[in-house]
Design a protein around this motif. Structure first.
Motif, PDB file in Angstrom:
ATOM      1  N   VAL A  18       0.814  -1.214   0.000  1.00 30.66           N
ATOM      2  CA  VAL A  18       0.000   0.000   0.000  1.00 30.66           C
ATOM      3  C   VAL A  18       0.845   1.260   0.000  1.00 30.66           C
ATOM      4  CG1 VAL A  18      -1.524   1.376   1.502  1.00 30.66           C
ATOM      5  CG2 VAL A  18      -2.105  -0.985   0.972  1.00 30.66           C
ATOM      6  N   ASP A  19       1.946   1.270   0.785  1.00 29.13           N
ATOM      7  CA  ASP A  19       2.718   2.507   0.939  1.00 29.13           C
ATOM      8  C   ASP A  19       4.147   2.161   1.339  1.00 29.13           C
ATOM      9  OD1 ASP A  19       3.762   5.018   1.620  1.00 29.13           O
ATOM     10  OD2 ASP A  19       1.875   5.725   2.468  1.00 29.13           O
ATOM     11  N   ALA A  20       5.105   2.553   0.512  1.00 27.39           N
ATOM     12  CA  ALA A  20       6.503   2.214   0.758  1.00 27.39           C
ATOM     13  C   ALA A  20       7.070   2.886   2.004  1.00 27.39           C
ATOM     14  CB  ALA A  20       7.348   2.597  -0.453  1.00 27.39           C
ATOM     15  N   LEU A  21       6.444   3.978   2.472  1.00 26.27           N
ATOM     16  CA  LEU A  21       6.941   4.657   3.668  1.00 26.27           C
ATOM     17  C   LEU A  21       6.423   4.052   4.969  1.00 26.27           C
ATOM     18  CD1 LEU A  21       7.032   8.495   2.896  1.00 26.27           C
ATOM     19  CD2 LEU A  21       8.932   6.891   3.130  1.00 26.27           C
ATOM     20  N   LEU A  22       5.455   3.150   4.886  1.00 24.40           N
ATOM     21  CA  LEU A  22       4.966   2.515   6.107  1.00 24.40           C
ATOM     22  C   LEU A  22       6.042   1.624   6.710  1.00 24.40           C
ATOM     23  CD1 LEU A  22       1.391   1.379   5.022  1.00 24.40           C
ATOM     24  CD2 LEU A  22       1.917   3.114   6.746  1.00 24.40           C
ATOM     25  N   PRO A  23       6.185   1.638   8.033  1.00 26.73           N
ATOM     26  CA  PRO A  23       7.072   0.658   8.654  1.00 26.73           C
ATOM     27  C   PRO A  23       6.432  -0.727   8.562  1.00 26.73           C
ATOM     28  CG  PRO A  23       5.868   1.850  10.332  1.00 26.73           C
ATOM     29  CD  PRO A  23       5.533   2.506   9.020  1.00 26.73           C
ATOM     30  N   PRO A  24       7.184  -1.793   8.809  1.00 28.46           N
ATOM     31  CA  PRO A  24       6.579  -3.122   8.818  1.00 28.46           C
ATOM     32  C   PRO A  24       5.394  -3.174   9.777  1.00 28.46           C
ATOM     33  CG  PRO A  24       8.964  -3.297   8.898  1.00 28.46           C
ATOM     34  CD  PRO A  24       8.639  -1.838   9.067  1.00 28.46           C
ATOM     35  N   TRP A 108      -5.645   3.681  10.182  1.00 25.54           N
ATOM     36  CA  TRP A 108      -5.301   2.794   9.077  1.00 25.54           C
ATOM     37  C   TRP A 108      -4.465   3.535   8.033  1.00 25.54           C
ATOM     38  CZ3 TRP A 108      -5.360  -2.140   9.338  1.00 25.54           C
ATOM     39  CH2 TRP A 108      -5.248  -2.915   8.177  1.00 25.54           C
ATOM     40  N   PRO A 109      -3.610   2.828   7.291  1.00 25.62           N
ATOM     41  CA  PRO A 109      -2.807   3.483   6.242  1.00 25.62           C
ATOM     42  C   PRO A 109      -3.665   4.303   5.282  1.00 25.62           C
ATOM     43  CG  PRO A 109      -1.978   1.277   6.610  1.00 25.62           C
ATOM     44  CD  PRO A 109      -3.232   1.401   7.431  1.00 25.62           C
ATOM     45  N   SER A 110      -3.250   5.523   5.051  1.00 20.45           N
ATOM     46  CA  SER A 110      -4.066   6.487   4.304  1.00 20.45           C
ATOM     47  C   SER A 110      -4.297   6.085   2.857  1.00 20.45           C
ATOM     48  CB  SER A 110      -3.394   7.866   4.333  1.00 20.45           C
ATOM     49  OG  SER A 110      -3.251   8.323   5.661  1.00 20.45           O
ATOM     50  N   ARG A 111      -3.398   5.306   2.261  1.00 20.95           N
ATOM     51  CA  ARG A 111      -3.481   5.011   0.839  1.00 20.95           C
ATOM     52  C   ARG A 111      -4.224   3.715   0.510  1.00 20.95           C
ATOM     53  NH1 ARG A 111       2.208   7.058  -1.966  1.00 20.95           N
ATOM     54  NH2 ARG A 111       1.932   9.272  -1.474  1.00 20.95           N
ATOM     55  N   ASP A 112      -4.845   3.104   1.504  1.00 21.57           N
ATOM     56  CA  ASP A 112      -5.559   1.852   1.259  1.00 21.57           C
ATOM     57  C   ASP A 112      -6.988   2.167   0.817  1.00 21.57           C
ATOM     58  OD1 ASP A 112      -6.651  -0.668   1.162  1.00 21.57           O
ATOM     59  OD2 ASP A 112      -5.776  -1.325   3.071  1.00 21.57           O
ATOM     60  N   ALA A 113      -7.184   2.379  -0.470  1.00 22.85           N
ATOM     61  CA  ALA A 113      -8.475   2.806  -0.994  1.00 22.85           C
ATOM     62  C   ALA A 113      -9.560   1.753  -0.790  1.00 22.85           C
ATOM     63  CB  ALA A 113      -8.354   3.162  -2.474  1.00 22.85           C
TER      64      ALA A 113
END
Length: 306
Positions: A18-24, A108-113
């Protein structure tokens, strides 16, 4: 919390995609478990934590007094999996009464549409976001005198910091009557020390804007490492421009200075929380180079979850 390894592996893979900047993805949360299955039999799991806050607890600045937080584990099932878990949470809430000062929350991760579609369908709205900035410092902004704040600035700084909640109370979490009391201890402590830093922008000897910041280290095993990439981060805790001065460039001048100082102090980048529903801050922070990494989806009161 014991979660099936295939589901946990799919959960971690989803974050990475979803997002490369998210930590594991963090280890499974502790709490009450909710289980469901998709039409093809795939199991999904949610963990619910309930948080109750007393009148003098600082989280009341942004949180409902009685919060039900859902941690979803739905792997690659997309919107269907999230929908099932929110339905299960709705059923759980129907088993006991909830008051008006309550909320259901999913961070939740912002980019998970795909997840966003389910959140919207169940009546949740994006009331908060963690924005992250890794860009180099900007060129100098509009002219303004910026200085470090000290103990003598406490009364003026508290008045300014409190004033921002008059506005955000209209477009995000309701303003608490004791907002100044909740803000005062951390602000007083910050002004008494060189760190964490507090900066002020002035004109003609009058304070026009304030930035209350801190340092946060995202090291293995720390709470920060569950939200941020590894490194030393500048946390922009509270930034406010005097109501009559908004749009005059003081916020831009102040943050240009703050970003340079944070980088000089060794920051990997900077992060903050803002309200996507706020028509001022949502535009201002994006122009400053921040973009959402995590979003807090909420419905208030909790019983309004669809």
């Amino acid at each position: 919390m014991d979660i099936a390894e295939p589901l946990l592996a799919a959960h971690r893979a989803r974050f990475a995609e979803v997002d490369a900047l998210l930590p594991p993805a963090a280890p499974p949360a502790e709490g009450e478990r909710l289980d469901a299955a998709t039409a093809d039999g795939t199991r999904v799991t949610g963990v619910v934590q309930r948080h109750r806050f007393a009148p003098d607890d600082v989280p009341l600045l942004w949180s409902a007094a009685d919060t039900w937080q859902l941690f979803p584990y739905f792997g690659d099932t997309g919107t269907e999996g999230v929908d099932l878990l929110l339905r299960a949470l709705k059923g759980r809430l129907e088993t006991e009464p909830t008051g008006e000062d309550s909320a259901c929350v999913v961070f939740w991760p912002s980019r998970d549409a795909e997840a966003i579609r389910a959140f919207l369908d169940h009546g949740l709205v994006p009331l908060g976001a963690l924005g992250i900035r890794t860009a180099p410092p900007p060129a100098a902004g509009p002219a303004a005198a910026v200085r470090r704040a000290g103990p003598a600035d406490f009364a003026a700084a508290l008045e300014l910091a409190t004033a921002t909640f008059d506005y955000t109370g209209l477009v995000a979490a309701p303003r608490r009557a004791n907002t100044a009391d909740l803000l005062a201890p951390s602000l007083r402590a910050a002004l008494a020390e060189d760190e964490p830093p507090v900066w002020l922008a002035e004109e003609d000897g009058e304070i026009r804007a304030l930035a209350h910041c801190a340092w946060v280290d995202a090291t293995p095993g720390s709470e920060a490492a569950e939200l941020l990439p590894p490194g030393r981060w500048g946390y922009v805790n509270n930034v406010v421009t005097a109501p009559g001065e908004r749009g005059g460039g003081f916020g831009r001048a102040l943050m240009a200075h703050v970003h340079r100082e944070l980088q000089r102090g060794g920051a990997t980048g900077s992060y903050l929380y803002y309200n996507p529903t706020n028509p001022l801050s949502s535009v201002f922070w994006h122009r400053q180079g921040y973009r959402p990494l995590w979003t807090s989806w909420e419905v208030r009161p909790a019983a309004a979850l669809r």
